[in-house]
Design a protein around this motif. Structure first.
Motif, PDB file in Angstrom:
ATOM      1  N   ASN B  33       0.878  -1.174   0.000  1.00  0.00           N
ATOM      2  CA  ASN B  33       0.000   0.000   0.000  1.00  0.00           C
ATOM      3  C   ASN B  33       0.909   1.216   0.000  1.00  0.00           C
ATOM      4  O   ASN B  33       2.116   1.095  -0.114  1.00  0.00           O
ATOM      5  CB  ASN B  33      -0.914  -0.035   1.236  1.00  0.00           C
ATOM      6  N   ASN B  34       0.325   2.377   0.127  1.00  0.00           N
ATOM      7  CA  ASN B  34       1.142   3.592   0.145  1.00  0.00           C
ATOM      8  C   ASN B  34       1.063   4.276   1.491  1.00  0.00           C
ATOM      9  O   ASN B  34       1.194   5.491   1.601  1.00  0.00           O
ATOM     10  CB  ASN B  34       0.679   4.552  -0.952  1.00  0.00           C
ATOM     11  N   ASP B  35       0.817   3.509   2.559  1.00  0.00           N
ATOM     12  CA  ASP B  35       0.510   4.111   3.849  1.00  0.00           C
ATOM     13  C   ASP B  35       1.667   4.903   4.447  1.00  0.00           C
ATOM     14  O   ASP B  35       1.442   5.883   5.159  1.00  0.00           O
ATOM     15  CB  ASP B  35       0.041   3.037   4.830  1.00  0.00           C
ATOM     16  N   LEU B  36       2.893   4.490   4.187  1.00  0.00           N
ATOM     17  CA  LEU B  36       4.033   5.281   4.692  1.00  0.00           C
ATOM     18  C   LEU B  36       4.147   6.582   3.914  1.00  0.00           C
ATOM     19  O   LEU B  36       4.395   7.643   4.472  1.00  0.00           O
ATOM     20  CB  LEU B  36       5.346   4.511   4.530  1.00  0.00           C
ATOM     21  N   LEU B  39       1.685   9.398   4.902  1.00  0.00           N
ATOM     22  CA  LEU B  39       1.735  10.041   6.220  1.00  0.00           C
ATOM     23  C   LEU B  39       2.107  11.513   6.071  1.00  0.00           C
ATOM     24  O   LEU B  39       2.743  11.912   5.102  1.00  0.00           O
ATOM     25  CB  LEU B  39       2.779   9.364   7.103  1.00  0.00           C
ATOM     26  N   TRP B 232       6.466  -4.630  16.458  1.00  0.00           N
ATOM     27  CA  TRP B 232       6.635  -3.882  15.211  1.00  0.00           C
ATOM     28  C   TRP B 232       7.967  -4.293  14.605  1.00  0.00           C
ATOM     29  O   TRP B 232       8.991  -4.253  15.274  1.00  0.00           O
ATOM     30  CB  TRP B 232       6.645  -2.379  15.473  1.00  0.00           C
ATOM     31  N   ARG B 314      -0.648  -6.424   9.733  1.00  0.00           N
ATOM     32  CA  ARG B 314      -0.858  -5.139   9.056  1.00  0.00           C
ATOM     33  C   ARG B 314       0.512  -4.655   8.634  1.00  0.00           C
ATOM     34  O   ARG B 314       1.507  -4.952   9.296  1.00  0.00           O
ATOM     35  CB  ARG B 314      -1.496  -4.167  10.071  1.00  0.00           C
ATOM     36  N   SER B 315       0.586  -3.906   7.534  1.00  0.00           N
ATOM     37  CA  SER B 315       1.891  -3.391   7.134  1.00  0.00           C
ATOM     38  C   SER B 315       1.760  -2.009   6.514  1.00  0.00           C
ATOM     39  O   SER B 315       0.702  -1.639   6.017  1.00  0.00           O
ATOM     40  CB  SER B 315       2.560  -4.355   6.152  1.00  0.00           C
ATOM     41  N   PHE B 316       2.835  -1.258   6.593  1.00  0.00           N
ATOM     42  CA  PHE B 316       2.935   0.080   6.007  1.00  0.00           C
ATOM     43  C   PHE B 316       4.029   0.036   4.963  1.00  0.00           C
ATOM     44  O   PHE B 316       5.110  -0.458   5.236  1.00  0.00           O
ATOM     45  CB  PHE B 316       3.356   1.106   7.067  1.00  0.00           C
ATOM     46  N   HIS B 317       3.751   0.592   3.803  1.00  0.00           N
ATOM     47  CA  HIS B 317       4.743   0.493   2.732  1.00  0.00           C
ATOM     48  C   HIS B 317       5.050   1.854   2.129  1.00  0.00           C
ATOM     49  O   HIS B 317       4.201   2.743   2.104  1.00  0.00           O
ATOM     50  CB  HIS B 317       4.212  -0.393   1.596  1.00  0.00           C
ATOM     51  N   SER B 318       6.260   1.957   1.614  1.00  0.00           N
ATOM     52  CA  SER B 318       6.620   3.023   0.697  1.00  0.00           C
ATOM     53  C   SER B 318       7.281   2.311  -0.471  1.00  0.00           C
ATOM     54  O   SER B 318       8.304   1.669  -0.308  1.00  0.00           O
ATOM     55  CB  SER B 318       7.571   4.000   1.366  1.00  0.00           C
ATOM     56  N   VAL B 350       2.672   8.080  13.513  1.00  0.00           N
ATOM     57  CA  VAL B 350       1.284   7.819  13.164  1.00  0.00           C
ATOM     58  C   VAL B 350       0.536   7.523  14.456  1.00  0.00           C
ATOM     59  O   VAL B 350       1.058   6.849  15.349  1.00  0.00           O
ATOM     60  CB  VAL B 350       1.190   6.670  12.127  1.00  0.00           C
TER      61      VAL B 350
END
Lengths: 501, 359
Positions: B33-36, B39, B232, B314-318, B350
């Motif tokens: 995803n693009n969550d990072l 932000l 984490w 869950r994960s955060f990606h760039s 976050v």
């Protein structure tokens, strides 16, 4: 207004009482490229097969050049100028390319050299790079397709039906193919073009007809369409049954993913499965959607040892972290991977054996039978448990499989798989050719399995089934998993978009 | 199957087993995803490396300095490579000075270590007088991790230091760059082995160990406990088939290390795309001015939330083309998750939702 070359008036085709095409009218003008679009099972192939003399319509009329016709065979149709290039090639593998081209016109005595020379000239005139002296069995899928196309052109057909001609072609071959199609069009040949590639249809055709569930949805000039409209017309279902109702779907929450059970990395097999990578998790139904030929079945057949991956650089399959590679299904079954086939009549059961014997054969296959010799008592007890659990309707458990309806056959196949105590169960088209009542029962079993914490893979071409049962959806295209959806953000349009792009 | 020279040769020939140029897929909870990237702007920082919670506020390392939101706290003689905090103590590892211990006024209280501790990549306190550490590699310092990676070294170890006596003990050695560790509720220790792309749980005496999460599609770094339960995990660089391929070609790899400047190596990195003469550029990445969705990348940003059983939830990606790459460390403080984004030169934060997982 031009007169149509081919006109179908209210044509219906039923197979054993199930209509594949319902009350469809269709017209094809001379010198026109007409694209026929629809989902798997929408009735495109059936419709064109009626034109090409493969099937006879149950109701309605086929008119060709203003005469009502009733071709007795594809040969008959071909002699009258209607050629069909089939999805599955109809070439004879043990003959050479040139002999195949000549097939149907062969003289009593043929001279091979002359045959080869004329075939070479003919293929070159079409810019098809195929050696006429090679046996067809040696050719790749794309080249076979080219020979098939060349054969249709050679018979000076007035109408050519292409059933997914471009699925196996490379971009360059596609370019040649489209040039050829345009050239044929200029010569006044009418072309019906069945494809899953929407861009191609938009690019090449003059008119587009869309079928859905065997019914005619829309026919219009190509300028009236864009990609989104086509997809909407292709999937936009208006049957809201209990099974596939929206309420059911919206009320559902995805089961959380458990531990990863299986991971495939870079798995390859010929041109059908190409560097596919994905994971399967415990306690979830993973739905796998893809159009026919997208390699979904083959991928899972590799995993369950039915077919083998490429020997060199064929990728890895890891079952609970351990690399596995099965050459035959038996070790896979012993490891708990059970594959329920999509083609139950051929691969799923012994049709002249009884229900009880079939279920027991599954037990023997997994080495779970208690007595060393075949025990009829064990067999009867097992059959009793499973026919009751899955509600198999038959006179008794000694009925032969061939006497059962499709739904009951499928339940027995399912029982045969479940007695093997699977750790990973792969269901390939679990409700194909199954009546509505049995579908609901099979769906309940699938949900039960996932609730019990098993990883369930369900391969299906039917979008509502995928949307209503799976917690996680993988979309396969051209031999690769191209997209993943969670149930919360999946819609029919999104899945279809991923499957055709 | 037992690995022998013969099976290694056959695997190499057939392209399978260890010679399969395969990378685990990013799917399930790891779906990109693009969550990072989405932000809000964070705090500008120059290559922040390790971030920890010190008396309720986050502090992080920037080169040789220890920095918090209110400014530079203290400075050391060489770059900081790891930090850990307890209620009244802070442990700092640096490139040249080794492992140091400071009290709550940041005054040195380092005991005499029985063995010098160097090349530390991660630290964690377990009990009052117990400090666990990871040595990434015995031969390569943490600032030279890419060389250690290309040499495919398995020279790291996880050790334990007694702060009262100064006694240091190696618990498990011959590891492929252990780069993060955290205590588990059951008294065991969980650590990441970056070059093997897995997480391992070991008992405090080191006698038993088991892999708790394998086939991570990147190189796992530091692990920080989440407040409720779980962890984490920072994944500081991605695995990709190109790099796996380079690892399979020893002659090429050695020539590259010998002849090419390190910034141009085909190897994972904290950032990429900054220099115009990088090995992958132009048509390999872009088509008609637009980054291809499948563009290979040497750097990536990924933070994964693991549950108590170490399964990703869950994960955060760039992703390729993003800027927030190379997240090396995370910490929960102040109701937020703080991330040290080394490739993006930023401290990101976050807000954590009610369940301890951001929405």
């Amino acid at each position: 207004m031009k007169n149509p070359v081919i006109a179908l008036h209210n044509v219906t085709k039923e197979f054993h009482g199930n209509p594949a095409v319902k009350n469809v009218s269709f017209e094809l003008y001379s010198g026109e490229i007409h694209a026929l679009l629809g989902e798997n099972g929408a009735g495109k192939s059936t419709l064109t097969k009626m034109i090409a003399g493969v099937h006879e319509p149950t109701k309605g009329e086929v008119r060709y050049q203003d005469k009502t016709v009733n071709f007795s065979s594809p040969q008959d149709a071909l002699e009258n100028g209607i050629a069909m290039v089939f999805q599955e090639t109809s070439l004879i593998p043990s003959l050479t390319v040139a002999q195949n081209l000549e097939l149907g016109n062969e003289k009593f005595l043929s001279r091979l050299r002359g045959l080869y020379i004329s075939a070479q000239q003919f293929l070159q005139s079409l810019s098809f790079e195929v050696d006429p002296t090679v046996q067809v069995s040696q050719l790749g899928a794309a080249q076979k397709q080219m020979v098939e196309i060349a054969r249709a052109v050679r018979h000076n057909a007035k109408v050519i039906v292409f059933d997914e001609p471009t699925a196996t072609l490379t971009p360059e071959e596609k370019y040649h193919f489209f040039k050829l199609v345009n050239r044929l069009k200029k010569e006044g040949v009418s072309i019906i073009f069945i494809s899953h590639a929407l861009e191609e249809a938009l690019e090449i055709s003059d008119r587009i007809t869309i079928l859905r569930d065997g019914e005619h949805v829309i026919t219009d000039e190509v300028t009236a369409f864009d990609r989104n409209l086509i997809i909407q017309k292709m999937v936009g279902r208006n049957l809201t049954t209990e099974l596939y109702g929206d309420e059911v779907r919206q009320a559902r929450k995805a089961r959380p993913a458990g531990k990863r059970v299986l991971s495939a990395q870079n798995l390859s097999m010929g041109s059908l499965v190409r560097n596919t990578s994905f994971s399967i998790f415990k306690g979830q139904v993973t739905g796998v959607f893809g159009l026919i030929g997208s390699g979904r079945t083959e991928t899972f057949k590799i995993i369950s040892g039915v077919v083998k991956r490429d020997v060199f650089h064929g990728g890895e399959v890891r079952l609970e972290g351990r690399p596995v590679r099965y050459r035959i299904p038996r070790p896979a079954i012993l490891d708990g991977i059970v594959y329920v086939t999509e083609d139950r009549k051929v691969e799923g059961f012994f049709e002249t054996k009884s229900i009880a014997e079939n279920i027991y054969s599954g037990l023997i296959g997994a080495d779970l039978n208690e007595s060393a010799a075949i025990s009829y008592a064990e067999m009867a007890a097992l059959a009793k448990i499973w026919t009751e659990r899955l509600n198999v309707k038959a006179i008794d458990n000694d009925s032969k499989m061939i006497e059962l309806s499709g739904g009951n056959q499928q339940k027995v196949v399912l029982a045969k798989a479940l007695v093997q105590r699977p750790k990973l169960i792969i269901l390939d088209e679990p409700t194909r050719g199954v009546d509505v009542g049995a579908i609901a029962e099979i769906h309940a079993v699938i949900n039960e399995l996932a609730d019990a914490g098993l990883p369930v893979v369900m391969i299906s071409s039917y979008l509502p089934e995928i949307l209503n049962l799976s917690d996680r959806i993988l979309v396969s295209r051209l031999g690769r998993m191209v997209e993943e959806f969670s149930i919360a953000d999946a819609t029919e349009e999104k899945i279809m978009y991923a499957a055709v792009h | 199957m037992r690995q022998t020279l013969f099976t290694l040769f056959v695997d190499r020939f057939m392209g399978r087993g260890a010679a399969a140029v395969t990378v685990p897929p990013l799917d399930g909870a790891l779906k990109p995803n693009n969550d990072l990237e989405d932000l809000f702007n964070g705090i500008a920082a120059k290559a922040p490396d390790c971030i920890v919670d010190w008396q309720g506020v986050p502090i992080w390392s920037e080169g040789a300095r220890l920095v918090s939101q209110s400014g530079v706290q203290t400075e050391f003689g060489s770059d900081i490579t790891a930090i850990a905090t307890s209620d009244c103590m802070i442990a700092v590892a640096t490139l040249n000075e080794g492992l140091l211990l400071l009290d709550d006024h940041l005054a040195q209280i380092t005991p005499n270590w029985s063995v010098p501790v160097k090349n530390v990549t991660a630290l964690t306190f377990t009990a009052q007088n117990e400090l666990w550490y990871c040595t990434g590699s015995e031969t390569r310092a943490p600032d030279n991790w890419r060389r250690d990676f290309l040499e495919m070294n398995q020279l790291g170890h996880v050790g334990h230091a007694n702060l009262a006596t100064g006694h240091v003990r190696v618990i498990k050695s011959k590891l492929g760059y252990p780069a993060g560790l955290a205590p588990m509720p059951n008294g065991s220790i969980i650590f990441s082995e970056a070059w093997s792309s897995h997480l391992v749980e070991i008992s405090p005496d080191g006698r038993t160990s088991r892999v708790v999460l394998d086939e991570i599609p990147g190189y796992p770094g530091r692990i920080s406990p989440a407040q409720d339960s779980g962890y984490w995990l920072s994944i500081f660089a991605p695995r990709n088939p190109l790099i796996e391929f380079v690892l399979r070609e020893p002659a090429y790899r050695k020539a590259m290390m010998r002849e090419v400047a390190p910034e141009f190596w085909v190897a994972p990195n904290y950032f990429s795309g900054r220099l115009f003469n990088e090995p992958m550029q132009g048509g390999a990445l872009k088509q008609m001015g637009i980054l291809k969705p499948w563009a290979p990348t040497l750097s990536y940003g990924m933070v994964v939330r693991l549950d108590a059983n170490c399964h990703p939830v869950r994960s955060f990606h760039s992703r390729a083309g993003g800027t927030r790459h190379g997240v090396t460390s995370t910490v929960e403080a102040d109701g937020k998750l703080w991330m040290a984004c080394r490739g993006g030169n930023e401290i990101l934060s976050v807000d954590l939702g009610a369940e301890g997982i951001p929405a």
